[in-house]
Scaffold this active site. Structure first.
Site, PDB file in Angstrom:
ATOM      1  N   GLU A 271       7.085  10.218  -1.031  1.00 15.26           N
ATOM      2  CA  GLU A 271       6.859   9.374  -2.217  1.00 15.26           C
ATOM      3  C   GLU A 271       5.829   9.921  -2.855  1.00 15.26           C
ATOM      4  OE1 GLU A 271       5.929   5.477  -0.855  1.00 15.26           O
ATOM      5  OE2 GLU A 271       3.882   5.830  -0.637  1.00 15.26           O
TER       6      GLU A 271
ATOM      7  N   GLY B 137       0.759  -0.992  -0.043  1.00  9.00           N
ATOM      8  CA  GLY B 137      -0.059   0.003  -0.009  1.00  9.00           C
ATOM      9  C   GLY B 137       0.822   1.193   0.012  1.00  9.00           C
ATOM     10  N   CYS B 138       0.348   2.261  -0.149  1.00  8.15           N
ATOM     11  CA  CYS B 138       0.919   3.595  -0.426  1.00  8.15           C
ATOM     12  C   CYS B 138       1.798   3.956   0.855  1.00  8.15           C
ATOM     13  CB  CYS B 138       0.162   4.644  -1.096  1.00  8.15           C
ATOM     14  SG  CYS B 138      -1.576   4.897  -0.335  1.00  8.15           S
ATOM     15  N   TYR B 139       0.870   3.983   2.085  1.00 10.67           N
ATOM     16  CA  TYR B 139       1.241   4.573   3.138  1.00 10.67           C
ATOM     17  C   TYR B 139       2.155   3.618   3.562  1.00 10.67           C
ATOM     18  CZ  TYR B 139      -2.636   7.989   3.708  1.00 10.67           C
ATOM     19  OH  TYR B 139      -3.498   9.037   4.119  1.00 10.67           O
ATOM     20  N   PRO B 140       1.985   2.168   3.780  1.00  9.23           N
ATOM     21  CA  PRO B 140       3.039   1.213   4.202  1.00  9.23           C
ATOM     22  C   PRO B 140       4.464   1.382   3.448  1.00  9.23           C
ATOM     23  CG  PRO B 140       0.879   0.227   3.906  1.00  9.23           C
ATOM     24  CD  PRO B 140       0.795   1.674   3.366  1.00  9.23           C
TER      25      PRO B 140
END
Lengths: 334, 334, 334, 334
Positions: C306, C153-156
């Site tokens: 990112e 995932g994006c946050y992880p």
């Protein structure tokens, strides 16, 4: 592989050039320079433009001796102010480099233009005569032979790409000047501190009404008078131009569509819209000029959009490079 | 009617003060000044801040002689840099004015604080002692008696309003410092040209990690250590703070809710959220501090939002004025 | 040349995949699909995402029969919701395709995770076991052998890249959970109409406090508890995470720097900052995760940035593809 | 004190009306309603528009019976869609209320207009005849006597305020239609979920070329044909219109200045610019229309700016209210 030097690499257009040239399979960046007086001299390009970290980490060196800097260099990009380009271009040309100048210094082959609109007497009228205007879709043949390519201004690129097919096909009613309303992102003002471009001060606003330098560039290349009103928009990059024209009696939407089709068929960096209209979002970060239009009676509205730093500056310079050296026209552009 | 002078009127906080004072039924703006060296001196306030055109069209005059400027003035607002406030406040106080200082010059009643964090020796320790910290919801009684009110910094206002009920009720586990993550709009950096605040350069980014001046202001007034990390956000105004705390064992969400309720019941400019959470949008242009929270086990997250120029500066100064002179607390604030 | 199919091509991550795959010298896009129920079915990808006009003008077809769609396809990208990926992945895998899944359906090799946090019973526990978590810098060897890669995932992605070197080197004080404050652009919410994501409603705001699905993904892969507070920011794309940690007694800034250096030396898509700090602007449109940090006493603040659609989704998927098939790791990524 | 009801209070214009009416010393908000079908029915206004929390916390009730709702109400604001206003206005008028309608339902005193541009047959031609068009600076006398005031559209307000002095003084060359390029913030599209207005999809873009409903509203009230091209801009609120006109031979900049001066002398909500030009930032959140212009030869460019939700809707409605009831024209507006 061609060796290339970017002069004025610290600005926004310079950073984009570095990004393109870094991924170009036939180009080798051998140097980046700024004015010896610049506070940026000696820093890494990626310290000035941190998005380039890990991509182009070369230092931006002070340009002190052109002859020295030109050694072994095949291609020079001048992303400099027009006075600087005016002085530097002839020196790099004399050293045998092919020069792509992103400033206004060689864009109009008429010395009087510079006296009137730029306030200085042009000292290099020989090069002014030889310079090729790098409106890529229209000058491909001339570009192939040129040693000095004057890449068009950001507003003029979109305006001319939108209007030239209409002018050349004599579709416009000359009694009424095309009205070009253009809105540009703030990067058009360059990378510098100024109260007017500070985040809290920027909002949608016209400027340079009736006296922007891109006005005569547009008119002189198109060969018709226009009304050009630039605006500053609250976004970092991109230009949208909404152009209102009067058609000659009898000219139809079909005629307009054909004019565009004939002009841009096979031109990979012009995207004609047959439905919907161009939007800023569609071109930001991309090397295209998008064009759409609508006709009602004798009235024609053309909408053109581009990224001011790309098709309005750096990607058009690379497109000219590709044409000049016989690389595929869109090489490394998307 | 009280006569009032705004010193440092050319900045963003000064403009907001002028807007509030202009609509305040008991206040009469008798003068606006800037430093005599400022390029803004002599201009109309509404030329510097065109949104005020037709509202406050007074000139911004150079401040040359304080005694002269103070004549007939009841109330002075100093929207100036801390060194300037440090020098000017005692002069206006000596002339009998009530002074609301929006700078950091008199916020902490300890001279050592200035040596350590502001890098100068405080020359007016008598006034430092007498100054009242204008955190309006907590200092109302002291403000009523004060001649010098030191209006809190933008970040500290939200941080203290969020944390003080927890600290005072001893709900926090002291082994773990509250983590204050705060994001401010660009107006927090003031009205000035700088590359870092130019439109194209601004994006979400932390700054001043472990060394922002508001850190000790927060800690010293709360009486506990905190970790404070400010960020610059891509918006003109507003502050959002997300504060992560460890509760003492056994403390419940109900305890937290009660602490807030007891602290802010009847305080018209604090809005407690019992559902949803504060968002920047809800407070921009308004004089509130919004506070919401969530608890999971021993962890507590508090969210506080305010307009950095209003509850974080100008509206809190007016709120203090209202308290000081017995006007309704929210007079002219919405 | 490998033939590739993008399933769920109508979303933002799908569009980015198409852009990358189009310029990848070893990849051939043979199909784009969406759900047969989608209103987008049958349209050109470049009608849904006009920035792709002239680049990828293929139609987005309804996915009706997986076996049919999989014919001749070497590589499938699933840019679909987790329930959809959960159902489709095994079918494409059975057809012999290598599958890169951008959803959460195969990210945690523990069926209980899905019952608890996603609310469904996982039906493909065999594949759950075989799936490789595509955190590219840490799983390169496993990715080379995998048939199913679960792209994080994006946050992880940012959280783990920032924290894993610290956890693996046992630098953190386990009594205090790392506090991850993360702000994401609106594209993280997907391409769909919703009042909350409409232009006028978006502003900086926390959401999903204590209950976002990416929380357990982060914790379970790192093997430590964390506090994760996501925020919605007023920008289309990018993620910035500011992570506050407590170091074990005696751990120094030098230890932290070494941990990062050792972990990411030679990793071309991680950019470590030794001066200044990461900013959103530096990563938008680029495939990097930027990491910087500061230490004061036992406190450590790590900043990671990112592009949520790129290193947080599509470019990491391509990076995994490059690793899986032995192409250069950054092939076609900048 | 006048009792007032806001119908359609859940939208952006409704929220602004509530804010103004709450601080108006002669107005008492006695009710807020939405359609009985609306999901917003029954919620607090401050739940829908959290910025109003602590200011207007009244519930937004379903409007089920107009006669009931009109009881004791002196003034009704209709911030509703034109079909809804068309049906409701006559009912409230019959109940003796003074009605300010912010929709297009009663703006043009010609039933054919509705058939042609709004696609329905107007059922209340008696009221259509009696309705006064609330362009406040031009209709003050008529407004004082009116029971039904049709507040102008957002684009038409700025366009007419800019052009009417020129038309009335016969300064324009009728052979050439004024070209109105207008850019509006996204709030102009109303408070609703739509993909086109979602944060990631919005960028500068023209729409409704040659067929926006405000076009005939502008033309019919001015009595001249115009070309009107609206654009959506990437900001929540505000409208900027850049209008290019051809002057009659012999008309000078001085003539234009005098026309504006004569029209707007003593009009507190029109701000004429004698230097610089209007910018969006100057009017957002304020009840003004700002107007500036430049002349070159026979060409005139007029720039007008307003807040689309204020002078283009709610503040103009309050201005009309002030005129109607003899309150100071700018009462409670800044």
């Amino acid at each position: 592989m061609l060796n290339t030097l970017i002069v004025g690499a610290s600005g926004y257009a310079g950073a984009e050039l570095a990004l393109y040239l870094n991924r170009h399979p036939h180009m080798n960046i051998t140097g980046l320079t700024v004015s010896a007086q610049s506070a940026d001299a000696g820093k890494l390009l990626s310290d000035l433009h941190p998005q380039l970290k890990g991509i182009v980490d070369l230092p931006v060196l002070p340009l002190e001796n052109v002859a020295e800097a030109a050694k072994g260099v095949d291609v020079v990009f001048l992303a400099t102010a027009h006075e600087v380009s005016h002085d530097l271009a002839p020196q790099f040309l004399a050293a045998g480099c092919v020069v792509f100048d992103l400033s206004g210094a060689f864009r109009v082959n008429d010395p009087a233009f510079y006296t009137q609109y730029y306030g200085f007497e042009h000292q290099h009228t020989d090069w002014l005569e030889k310079a090729v205007y790098g409106l890529a879709e229209w000058q491909a043949e001339a570009i192939k032979q040129a040693q000095l390519i004057a890449v068009p201004g950001c507003y003029p690129t979109a305006a001319q790409l939108a209007l030239k097919p209409l002018v050349d096909n004599q579709l416009l009613n000359n009694d009424q000047w095309p009205v070009i309303n253009a809105t540009s992102g703030v990067s058009g003002a360059g990378r510098k501190a100024s109260l007017g471009n500070s985040f809290c001060e920027v909002s949608l606003k016209p400027y340079g009404i009736f006296n922007h330098r891109h006005h005569p560039e547009i008119s002189s290349h198109l060969g018709i008078p226009v009304i050009f009103t630039p605006h500053l928009g609250n976004f970092p990059r991109g230009i949208l131009e909404t152009i209102t024209c009067r058609l000659k009696a009898g000219v139809t939407a079909q005629d307009v569509a054909e004019a565009y089709h004939n002009a841009y068929q096979g031109k990979p960096l012009i995207r004609l819209y047959s439905k919907d209209v161009p939007a800023l979002k569609n071109v930001v970060g991309l090397p295209f000029c998008d064009i759409g239009f609508a006709v009602q009676g004798e009235h024609l509205i053309v909408v053109a959009a581009e990224d001011n730093l790309l098709k309005g500056a750096s990607s058009q310079a690379i497109q000219c490079l590709n044409l000049r050296f016989g690389f595929p026209e869109t090489q490394s552009l998307f």
